[in-house]
Design an enzyme around this catalytic site. Structure first.
Site, PDB file in Angstrom:
ATOM      1  N   CYS A 113       0.815  -1.217   0.000  1.00 12.10           N
ATOM      2  CA  CYS A 113       0.000   0.000   0.000  1.00 12.10           C
ATOM      3  C   CYS A 113       0.850   1.269   0.000  1.00 12.10           C
ATOM      4  O   CYS A 113       0.338   2.370  -0.194  1.00 12.10           O
ATOM      5  CB  CYS A 113      -0.932   0.005   1.199  1.00 12.10           C
ATOM      6  SG  CYS A 113      -1.958  -1.452   1.283  1.00 12.10           S
ATOM      7  N   HIS A 252      -2.791   6.837   3.644  1.00 11.24           N
ATOM      8  CA  HIS A 252      -3.324   5.665   2.926  1.00 11.24           C
ATOM      9  C   HIS A 252      -4.662   5.291   3.582  1.00 11.24           C
ATOM     10  O   HIS A 252      -4.797   5.287   4.804  1.00 11.24           O
ATOM     11  CB  HIS A 252      -2.315   4.518   3.031  1.00 11.24           C
ATOM     12  CG  HIS A 252      -2.889   3.189   2.717  1.00 11.24           C
ATOM     13  ND1 HIS A 252      -3.613   2.952   1.567  1.00 11.24           N
ATOM     14  CD2 HIS A 252      -2.871   2.012   3.409  1.00 11.24           C
ATOM     15  CE1 HIS A 252      -4.009   1.691   1.562  1.00 11.24           C
ATOM     16  NE2 HIS A 252      -3.586   1.103   2.667  1.00 11.24           N
ATOM     17  N   ASN A 282     -10.219  -0.052   1.172  1.00  9.01           N
ATOM     18  CA  ASN A 282      -8.766   0.021   1.006  1.00  9.01           C
ATOM     19  C   ASN A 282      -8.395  -0.417  -0.413  1.00  9.01           C
ATOM     20  O   ASN A 282      -8.554  -1.581  -0.759  1.00  9.01           O
ATOM     21  CB  ASN A 282      -8.123  -0.899   2.059  1.00  9.01           C
ATOM     22  CG  ASN A 282      -6.610  -0.917   1.988  1.00  9.01           C
ATOM     23  OD1 ASN A 282      -6.017  -0.418   1.037  1.00  9.01           O
ATOM     24  ND2 ASN A 282      -5.987  -1.504   2.991  1.00  9.01           N
TER      25      ASN A 282
END
Ligand code: UT7
Length: 325
Positions: A113, A252, A282
């Protein structure tokens, strides 16, 4: 000369699955997912669409906004955990072909990520060192293709999407990617990984297996809160900026609780962090460019604003970037 983000393009798949719909597939509820993650829905790539399709669409939008032709690109860098093919060819090469940027360099990077932040740092340095002109940095994911839809502890967390930025190496008085910090803790590699068929120990064919996400949620949660906290402290220490100088902190988009815990630890009001995981869940390497695209559409990013990007994820990796918009 400085390397700045000229434009952002985003691809959000149309198909949307709410928490209530997920509750019909696995033993979960909207209440649990919202209270534990802040997520309300996720978008799923249409049947047959690949990570490269999402990334190419985001890339075309970013190029059109910047007024940069694909032929002017020096290179294309794609951050993804869900490349079209396992190992090779790179998704960047496939996107290069799809957008007609024939000839320029193209490669993928794997940093979970945090991939978009790693990509920004690599691309900025390559543009500066090689005196290049333009590059594309893309975060693109089809995570729902590697999601175990029987595992309620992970399947509620992820979504698909892509975001792309055009980076240009031009003279623009103080704007650009100013400072980036990158790091990793490989000791936590197996806290979040893509389980695949075990590699053969000798010369034989491995049994086929659909890869799926395996995660130690608690370890990743603790790592994520620590990463945000340490990154902000380090950025403050290494740069001459104060927290008040930043218009936005863009983390993030993994879990709102992670951001809230870090904000509380540092005594920073939660409103300083921009969050949109409620709608998209996500999307790993795509989450930060998707946020930037949304913020720009809403007029929240003004020329000259100082913003901080913060990433953390599989590897385990972490990274933060200071950008003058
Ligand atoms: O980009 C980085 C990607 N990864 C992450 O961001 C994940 C980081 N970790 C987390 O966000 C959290 O650890 C989770 C949201 C994954 C889990 O939250 P938690 O508060 O740590 O829950 P838990 O794993 O301790 O589970 C608590 C309970 C368990 O039930 P019992 O054993 O107490 O009866 C789980 O079985 O919640 C249960 N549970 C669920 N219940 C309803 C776990 N997932 C679900 C679910 N719906 N989806």
């Amino acid at each position: 000369m400085s390397v700045l983000i000229r434009s952002v393009g985003v691809h959000i798949p149309e198909r949307r699955i709410t928490n209530d719909e997920l509750g019909k597939m696995v033993d979960t509820t909207d209440e649990w997912i919202r209270s534990h993650t802040g997520i309300g829905a996720r978008h799923i790539a249409a049947d047959g669409m690949l990570t490269s399709d999402l990334g190419a669409d985001a890339a075309k939008k970013a190029l059109a906004k910047a007024g940069v032709s694909p032929k002017e690109l020096d290179f294309i860098l794609v951050a993804t955990a869900t490349s079209d093919y396992l190992g090779f060819p790179s998704t960047a090469c496939i996107i290069q072909d799809k957008i007609g940027a024939h000839g320029c360099a193209a490669f993928d990077i794997t940093a979970g990520c945090t991939g978009f932040i790693y990509g920004l740092e690599i691309a900025s340095n390559m543009l500066s060192a090689r005196r290049g002109h333009h590059a594309l940095v893309i975060g693109a994911e089809t995570l729902t293709r590697v999601t175990d839809w029987t595992d309620r502890s992970t399947c509620v967390l992820f979504g698909d999407g892509a975001g792309a930025v055009v980076l240009s190496n031009i003279e623009e008085g103080g704007r650009g990617v100013l400072k980036t910090i990158l790091g990793a803790d490989g000791g936590g590699a197996l806290d979040l990984y893509l389980k695949q068929a075990e590699r053969p120990k000798s010369f034989e064919r491995a049994p086929a297996q659909v890869p799926s996400i395996v995660m130690n949620g608690k370890n990743v949660y603790n790592f994520a809160v620590k990463s945000i906290t340490v990154l902000i402290e380090r950025i403050m220490h290494l740069s001459m900026y104060r927290l008040e100088d930043f218009a936005w902190i863009v983390p993030h988009q993994a879990n709102a609780r992670i951001v809230q815990a870090a904000a509380k630890r540092l005594g920073i009001p939660e409103e300083r962090f921009y969050m949109n995981m409620e709608e998209y869940a996500n999307t790993s390497a795509a989450s930060i460019p998707i946020v930037l695209g949304e913020m720009e559409d809403k007029g929240l990013l003004k020329r000259g604003d100082l913003i901080m990007l913060l990433g953390f994820g599989a590897g385990l990796t972490f990274g933060g970037s200071v950008i003058r918009w």
